[in-house]
Design a protein around this motif. Sequence first.
Motif, mmCIF file in Angstrom:
data_model
loop_
_atom_site.group_PDB
_atom_site.id
_atom_site.type_symbol
_atom_site.label_atom_id
_atom_site.label_comp_id
_atom_site.label_asym_id
_atom_site.label_seq_id
_atom_site.Cartn_x
_atom_site.Cartn_y
_atom_site.Cartn_z
ATOM 1 N N ILE A 192 -22.301 26.180 86.781
ATOM 2 C CA ILE A 192 -21.811 27.488 86.579
ATOM 3 C C ILE A 192 -21.913 28.392 87.925
ATOM 4 O O ILE A 192 -21.336 29.420 88.221
ATOM 5 C CB ILE A 192 -22.885 27.750 85.809
ATOM 6 C CG1 ILE A 192 -22.228 27.221 84.304
ATOM 7 C CG2 ILE A 192 -22.811 29.535 85.568
ATOM 8 C CD1 ILE A 192 -23.180 27.032 83.038
ATOM 9 N N PHE A 193 -23.221 28.149 88.688
ATOM 10 C CA PHE A 193 -23.344 28.620 89.791
ATOM 11 C C PHE A 193 -22.265 28.591 90.883
ATOM 12 O O PHE A 193 -21.637 29.761 91.550
ATOM 13 C CB PHE A 193 -24.717 28.096 90.418
ATOM 14 C CG PHE A 193 -25.179 28.761 91.877
ATOM 15 C CD1 PHE A 193 -25.871 29.908 91.711
ATOM 16 C CD2 PHE A 193 -24.767 28.089 93.044
ATOM 17 C CE1 PHE A 193 -26.277 30.632 93.027
ATOM 18 C CE2 PHE A 193 -25.272 28.786 94.396
ATOM 19 C CZ PHE A 193 -25.963 29.867 94.303
ATOM 20 N N GLN A 194 -21.604 27.404 90.979
ATOM 21 C CA GLN A 194 -20.306 27.286 91.835
ATOM 22 C C GLN A 194 -19.235 28.117 91.340
ATOM 23 O O GLN A 194 -18.530 28.727 91.990
ATOM 24 C CB GLN A 194 -20.122 25.723 92.117
ATOM 25 C CG GLN A 194 -21.482 25.119 92.613
ATOM 26 C CD GLN A 194 -20.968 23.677 93.270
ATOM 27 O OE1 GLN A 194 -19.760 23.636 93.843
ATOM 28 N NE2 GLN A 194 -21.731 22.729 93.016
ATOM 29 N N ALA A 195 -18.854 28.004 89.881
ATOM 30 C CA ALA A 195 -17.886 28.665 89.196
ATOM 31 C C ALA A 195 -18.144 30.037 89.438
ATOM 32 O O ALA A 195 -16.986 30.749 89.574
ATOM 33 C CB ALA A 195 -17.686 28.056 87.677
ATOM 34 N N LEU A 196 -19.109 30.655 89.469
ATOM 35 C CA LEU A 196 -19.407 32.283 89.365
ATOM 36 C C LEU A 196 -18.859 32.784 90.532
ATOM 37 O O LEU A 196 -18.523 33.878 90.833
ATOM 38 C CB LEU A 196 -20.763 32.416 89.277
ATOM 39 C CG LEU A 196 -21.178 32.453 87.900
ATOM 40 C CD1 LEU A 196 -22.786 32.309 87.830
ATOM 41 C CD2 LEU A 196 -20.685 33.531 87.063
ATOM 42 N N SER A 197 -18.656 31.824 91.732
ATOM 43 C CA SER A 197 -18.270 32.369 92.967
ATOM 44 C C SER A 197 -16.808 32.773 93.026
ATOM 45 O O SER A 197 -16.168 33.323 93.882
ATOM 46 C CB SER A 197 -18.336 31.461 94.267
ATOM 47 O OG SER A 197 -17.847 30.221 93.902
ATOM 48 N N ALA A 198 -16.086 32.228 91.953
ATOM 49 C CA ALA A 198 -14.603 32.521 91.598
ATOM 50 C C ALA A 198 -14.573 34.176 91.459
ATOM 51 O O ALA A 198 -13.232 34.586 91.374
ATOM 52 C CB ALA A 198 -14.068 31.618 90.657
ATOM 53 N N GLY A 199 -15.370 34.872 91.037
ATOM 54 C CA GLY A 199 -15.190 36.206 90.450
ATOM 55 C C GLY A 199 -16.085 37.195 90.480
ATOM 56 O O GLY A 199 -17.244 36.524 90.632
ATOM 57 N N PRO A 200 -16.029 38.691 90.418
ATOM 58 C CA PRO A 200 -17.392 39.295 90.300
ATOM 59 C C PRO A 200 -18.026 39.199 89.043
ATOM 60 O O PRO A 200 -17.775 38.999 88.137
ATOM 61 C CB PRO A 200 -16.536 40.605 90.464
ATOM 62 C CG PRO A 200 -15.189 40.544 90.168
ATOM 63 C CD PRO A 200 -14.922 39.031 90.433
ATOM 64 N N ALA A 201 -19.321 39.305 89.382
ATOM 65 C CA ALA A 201 -20.282 38.950 87.924
ATOM 66 C C ALA A 201 -19.910 40.053 86.920
ATOM 67 O O ALA A 201 -19.856 39.608 85.730
ATOM 68 C CB ALA A 201 -21.579 39.346 88.437
ATOM 69 N N LYS A 202 -19.397 41.259 87.263
ATOM 70 C CA LYS A 202 -19.020 42.209 86.051
ATOM 71 C C LYS A 202 -17.750 41.646 85.297
ATOM 72 O O LYS A 202 -17.600 42.209 84.034
ATOM 73 C CB LYS A 202 -18.796 43.598 86.524
ATOM 74 C CG LYS A 202 -17.433 43.707 87.585
ATOM 75 C CD LYS A 202 -17.069 45.229 87.853
ATOM 76 C CE LYS A 202 -15.874 45.164 88.714
ATOM 77 N NZ LYS A 202 -14.663 44.462 88.290
ATOM 78 N N ASP A 203 -16.932 40.652 85.868
ATOM 79 C CA ASP A 203 -15.896 40.217 85.085
ATOM 80 C C ASP A 203 -15.936 38.983 84.526
ATOM 81 O O ASP A 203 -14.943 38.381 83.934
ATOM 82 C CB ASP A 203 -14.532 40.217 86.059
ATOM 83 C CG ASP A 203 -14.158 41.603 86.785
ATOM 84 O OD1 ASP A 203 -14.491 42.581 85.769
ATOM 85 O OD2 ASP A 203 -13.757 41.735 88.039
#
Length: 389
Positions: A153-164
Amino acid sequence: MKRLSLLGATGSIGQSVAKLLADAPGLFRVEAVAGGRDVAALAETARALGARFAALADPAGSKALAEALSGSGIESGAGPSAVMEAARREADVVVSAIVGVAGLAPTVAAFGAGRRVALANKECLVAAGTFFMAEAARTGTEILPVDSEHNAIFQALSAGPAKDVETITLTASGGPFRRKSREEIARATVQDALKHPNWSMGAKITIDSATLMNKGLELIEAQHLFGLPADRFEAIVHPESVVHGLVSFVDGSVVAGLAVPDMCVPIAHCLGFPERIGTSCRRLDLVALGSLTFEAPDEVRFPALALARSAMVAGGAVATVLNAANEVAVAAFLEGRIGLYGITDAVAATLDRINGGPAPASVEEALELDAQARRATAAVLPKFAAKAS
Ligand code: NAD
Ligand code: MG
């Protein structure tokens, strides 16, 4: 060379880290290793890694450890203060892989500006996540999740801004009892529960995986790591354990993290971060696998998941109590004193007696409540003893 310390060096994660370090000569210098009680295993790991300092939690092993390390030039110490010293020694990366709430104080002791903590120990987030994350931020410590789902998940989160981010999904293998009836699960022996279909891990987390409490603890862990409201997290069963975690964004895109079910991969990610290190970890072969399957978890056969989810929704100190009760009950199951459902029954009975209060605001507060909950669980355990198989 990065300086690294390894807490929980003799365990399943600790030994996987040691193997990766041996595979990557010249990248790390090992400052300190710490372990619980196994003198011979700690000394062997300290020598193999060329550590500067070895700490054993058990004070009774002080002399034996010094003897086992004689001639190596490795300093040693024993007792809880030695483990704290191992955590505090100068290092760039500290791997937190002690099992249970015992890892909380040493992990927080490892915090410091510019330091990275590769966090395998999930119990410290469950027991004191609010304080833990605030303290990491206050001290300028970066937390890297080792737990495979959280790492994906940590790696996948780098695909877009946290707010989205819309939702975060963790997968669960379903454990050895995925296809068993309630009656069969109730009769499960310690041996049955220790046979995990996909992962080779320490005893406590293997039992947590059999009850699905592990996934419940991981939902709470994820909430603290990624800071979204409780209703944005879900757990689904995925028996192949290849897709570890998924992040859904507001545009409908889903970014998932895949890898073979081997802790080698997320550990390597944390050790290399923010770069990547080459490894001999097994590679994923999707064609050989052929298909990946998913199903909804059954909270009737696996009540621990619902129990942990309600602790997550309740917030405050409920998860601290849940974690302590679970540690005591899992130990009782491993000793053959209660059956598998006795674990969830004992946790629920403890939560009936102590219903939390505000989230612990320090290590001391967390450990005080932990001790109180452990006493309450010990008191209710005899009620469930008759159900032992
Ligand atoms: P383990 O039982 O194999 O190892 C635990 C380690 O902690 C050992 O080195 C033990 O000596 C040490 N230890 C125990 N009490 C201690 C104390 N008071 N002070 C210092 N050291 C102490 O456990 P594991 O499977 O390696 O799991 C470690 C942690 O990582 C757990 O929190 C677990 O939930 C988490 N985790 C493990 C895996 C896995 O694949 N094993 C995966 C994800 C997360
Ligand atoms: Mg996990």
